[in-house]
Motif scaffolding. Structure first.
Motif, PDB file in Angstrom:
ATOM      1  N   SER A   1       0.955  -1.105  -0.002  1.00 40.23           N
ATOM      2  CA  SER A   1       0.016  -0.066   0.026  1.00 40.23           C
ATOM      3  C   SER A   1       0.924   1.205  -0.135  1.00 40.23           C
ATOM      4  O   SER A   1       0.751   2.191  -0.652  1.00 40.23           O
ATOM      5  N   ILE A   2       2.007   1.274   0.845  1.00 36.81           N
ATOM      6  CA  ILE A   2       2.816   2.396   0.915  1.00 36.81           C
ATOM      7  C   ILE A   2       3.429   2.673  -0.516  1.00 36.81           C
ATOM      8  O   ILE A   2       3.438   3.915  -0.998  1.00 36.81           O
ATOM      9  N   VAL A   3       4.188   1.624  -1.211  1.00 40.30           N
ATOM     10  CA  VAL A   3       4.629   1.585  -2.435  1.00 40.30           C
ATOM     11  C   VAL A   3       3.575   2.134  -3.608  1.00 40.30           C
ATOM     12  O   VAL A   3       3.869   2.929  -4.350  1.00 40.30           O
ATOM     13  N   PHE A   4       2.208   1.810  -3.607  1.00 36.42           N
ATOM     14  CA  PHE A   4       1.277   2.206  -4.332  1.00 36.42           C
ATOM     15  C   PHE A   4       1.185   3.619  -4.087  1.00 36.42           C
ATOM     16  O   PHE A   4       0.820   4.378  -5.067  1.00 36.42           O
ATOM     17  N   LEU A   5       1.081   4.046  -2.833  1.00 35.14           N
ATOM     18  CA  LEU A   5       0.555   5.647  -2.557  1.00 35.14           C
ATOM     19  C   LEU A   5       1.801   6.452  -3.161  1.00 35.14           C
ATOM     20  O   LEU A   5       1.669   7.435  -3.590  1.00 35.14           O
ATOM     21  N   ILE A   6       3.080   6.016  -2.638  1.00 31.12           N
ATOM     22  CA  ILE A   6       4.299   6.821  -3.402  1.00 31.12           C
ATOM     23  C   ILE A   6       4.036   6.954  -4.761  1.00 31.12           C
ATOM     24  O   ILE A   6       4.421   7.924  -5.462  1.00 31.12           O
ATOM     25  N   ILE A   7       4.072   5.884  -5.603  1.00 32.50           N
ATOM     26  CA  ILE A   7       4.053   5.766  -7.054  1.00 32.50           C
ATOM     27  C   ILE A   7       2.879   6.736  -7.448  1.00 32.50           C
ATOM     28  O   ILE A   7       3.049   7.628  -8.397  1.00 32.50           O
ATOM     29  N   PHE A   8       1.389   6.592  -6.857  1.00 29.68           N
ATOM     30  CA  PHE A   8       0.351   7.577  -7.179  1.00 29.68           C
ATOM     31  C   PHE A   8       0.816   8.766  -6.952  1.00 29.68           C
ATOM     32  O   PHE A   8       0.541   9.727  -7.854  1.00 29.68           O
ATOM     33  N   LEU A   9       1.543   9.243  -5.926  1.00 30.90           N
ATOM     34  CA  LEU A   9       1.719  10.767  -5.791  1.00 30.90           C
ATOM     35  C   LEU A   9       2.679  11.346  -6.596  1.00 30.90           C
ATOM     36  O   LEU A   9       2.740  12.446  -7.185  1.00 30.90           O
ATOM     37  N   ILE A  10       3.766  10.416  -7.168  1.00 25.10           N
ATOM     38  CA  ILE A  10       4.728  10.784  -8.172  1.00 25.10           C
ATOM     39  C   ILE A  10       4.066  10.924  -9.434  1.00 25.10           C
ATOM     40  O   ILE A  10       4.358  11.928 -10.159  1.00 25.10           O
ATOM     41  N   LEU A  11       3.107  10.028 -10.045  1.00 29.45           N
ATOM     42  CA  LEU A  11       2.326  10.340 -11.035  1.00 29.45           C
ATOM     43  C   LEU A  11       1.510  11.528 -11.145  1.00 29.45           C
ATOM     44  O   LEU A  11       1.392  12.136 -12.143  1.00 29.45           O
ATOM     45  N   CYS A  12       0.880  11.731 -10.068  1.00 29.95           N
ATOM     46  CA  CYS A  12      -0.044  12.846  -9.958  1.00 29.95           C
ATOM     47  C   CYS A  12       0.888  14.198 -10.154  1.00 29.95           C
ATOM     48  O   CYS A  12       0.360  15.123 -10.725  1.00 29.95           O
ATOM     49  N   SER A  13       2.016  14.130  -9.481  1.00 32.57           N
ATOM     50  CA  SER A  13       2.984  15.500  -9.515  1.00 32.57           C
ATOM     51  C   SER A  13       3.421  15.605 -10.992  1.00 32.57           C
ATOM     52  O   SER A  13       3.448  16.857 -11.227  1.00 32.57           O
ATOM     53  N   LYS A  14       3.714  14.490 -11.498  1.00 35.29           N
ATOM     54  CA  LYS A  14       3.944  14.852 -13.084  1.00 35.29           C
ATOM     55  C   LYS A  14       2.764  15.075 -13.729  1.00 35.29           C
ATOM     56  O   LYS A  14       3.205  15.802 -14.897  1.00 35.29           O
ATOM     57  N   CYS A  15       1.569  14.704 -13.742  1.00 36.42           N
ATOM     58  CA  CYS A  15       0.520  15.037 -14.513  1.00 36.42           C
ATOM     59  C   CYS A  15       0.113  16.439 -14.129  1.00 36.42           C
ATOM     60  O   CYS A  15      -0.630  17.145 -15.039  1.00 36.42           O
ATOM     61  N   CYS A  16       0.572  16.783 -13.053  1.00 35.01           N
ATOM     62  CA  CYS A  16      -0.046  18.324 -12.722  1.00 35.01           C
ATOM     63  C   CYS A  16       1.055  19.543 -13.316  1.00 35.01           C
ATOM     64  O   CYS A  16       0.683  20.612 -13.120  1.00 35.01           O
ATOM     65  N   ARG A  17       2.306  19.114 -13.865  1.00 40.14           N
ATOM     66  CA  ARG A  17       3.063  19.815 -14.294  1.00 40.14           C
ATOM     67  C   ARG A  17       2.651  20.390 -15.660  1.00 40.14           C
ATOM     68  O   ARG A  17       2.180  19.654 -16.481  1.00 40.14           O
TER      69      ARG A  17
END
Length: 439
Positions: free
Chosen positions: A423-439
């Protein structure tokens, strides 16, 4: 760098916990180093081959051949023999010259052609030991020369009925074993009247009737009259055998009380009086027998309380008091019980144990006591308790239960940790994708 596509990410998240779960489960599938291995069957008991007083030698130790008279005697008995009869395991010879002589002979699983002959036995008068195992031959009168020489005689499932008078003629024996043979005698005394050299005596499963003799020679170290039809009480003469090591009077029709002087048998190691009609209390003197390891008093009509001094018998390993009329509080503590291999107490409806001292996990086959020293609930039936055997087996059961808890507990914990990490790994990857999509 291009971020991973969502399908690959989902596949990774599904596979990662599975890999971790498989890694945690793989050790459980391997056998435990403490898992019990199948016990090997115990060897069946068979009559021991007594050692002749004259030391026999192997064929290599002597070049002399067997006495021709004895060779012809073996042939006349229709016994299969080899070129050198002294080389057979069933035949032991001395090392005399110019001819060797047989000192021990074992006839086993005899064919219908084997028959005893007075002339042949007279030629075999050097025999000190004669064993008949599964040889249903017709008994004949032994020559005086053979009777004088013979020291050990064993007859197991052999001879078509024998009389007490026939056995009594073997008066120089030190070892007599008769088992699974019908013996016609009015009592053991008919057999033992003139045998004053006996050390080991076994007459078992012989349909022997009468009473135990009031006089028994003091040289005896082994007495076994089990599975017969002996009646009367146990004579005090038994208690005078201070060299006696094994006493088995089980499965007879004996009645009366166990002699209080039973404690005089200071050399006794095994005592079995089971399956009789003995009554009265268990003599406290049994606790004075220092080397007693086996005591079976089950299936009688013994009453009273269990002597507390029995718990001081440090060498005792087997104790069976089941199916009697014993009452009161069982006086044994957990230390004494754990030192026993077998403890059977079931079938005593008025016997109970102190539940504040002993754990109910011990499976004693009796109920716990109330404040008045009476059973709190009906004890297990004799049938069900017989299945339990009321044997002390608590240590093995606790070990097995602990192993089971230890076996399943850590897997659940590790699985939970694996899911949390996923779950922690999933959350980290999700946050990374969200930050890249918002750029």
């Amino acid at each position: 760098m291009r971020p991973p596509s969502p399908p690959l990410l989902i596949l990774f998240l599904l596979v990662f916990p599975t890999i971790i779960y498989s890694a945690t489960e793989s050790p459980a599938s391997s056998p435990s180093p403490h898992s019990p291995s199948p016990s090997s069957p115990s060897p069946s008991s068979s009559p021991s081959s007594p050692s002749p007083s004259s030391s026999p030698s192997s064929p290599s130790s002597s070049s002399s051949s067997l006495d021709p008279k004895q060779l012809r005697a073996l042939q006349s008995l229709n016994i299969p023999i080899s070129k050198d009869p002294c080389s057979r395991n069933a035949t032991l010879c001395d090392s005399s010259k110019p001819f060797r002589h047989i000192v021990s002979l074992r006839l086993s699983n005899c064919s219908s052609y084997v028959a005893l002959s007075y002339t042949a036995l007279k030629s075999l008068s050097t025999l000190q030991s004669l064993q008949l195992l599964n040889c249903p031959v017709t008994p004949i009168r032994f020559p005086p020369e053979l009777i004088a020489s013979l020291r050990s005689f064993s007859c197991v499932r052999s001879l078509r009925k024998v009389s007490g008078v026939w056995l009594s003629r073997l008066e120089n024996l030190t070892d007599l074993t008769v088992s699974d043979v019908q013996v016609k005698a009015s009592g053991p005394y008919v057999i033992l009247g003139h045998m004053n050299k006996l050390k080991s005596l076994t007459i078992s499963r012989a349909n022997l009737t009468g009473n135990l003799p009031k006089y028994i020679d003091s040289n005896l170290t082994h007495v076994d009259f089990s599975v017969n039809q002996l009646k009367g009480s146990i004579p005090t003469s038994i208690t005078m055998l201070d060299g006696l090591e094994h006493l088995n009077l089980s499965s007879n029709e004996l009645h009366g009380e166990i002699p209080p002087a039973i404690g005089n048998l200071i050399s006794l190691k095994s005592l079995s009086l089971a399956s009789n009609s003995l009554s009265g209390p268990i003599p406290g003197s049994v606790s004075a027998i220092p080397g007693l390891t086996h005591m079976d008093l089950s299936s009688n009509q013994l009453n009273g309380t269990i002597p507390k001094f029995i718990s001081h018998m440090k060498n005792l390993k087997y104790l069976n008091l089941a199916n009697n009329n014993l009452r009161g509080v069982m006086p044994f503590n957990s230390t004494f019980i754990k030192g026993l291999t077998v403890l059977k107490l079931s079938g005593n409806s008025n016997l109970c144990y102190n539940h504040s001292v002993l754990s109910s996990k011990l499976k004693l086959g009796i109920a716990p006591c109330d404040k008045y020293g009476m059973p709190m609930s009906p004890p297990p039936s004799k049938e069900s308790s017989a299945d339990d055997s009321s044997d002390y087996d608590d240590s093995d059961e606790d070990d097995n239960s602990n192993k089971k808890e230890h076996h399943h507990g850590p897997n659940k914990v590790v699985l939970g940790v694996a899911i949390a990490l996923s779950s922690i790994v999933f959350l980290i990857i999700f946050l990374i994708l969200c930050s890249k999509c918002c750029r």
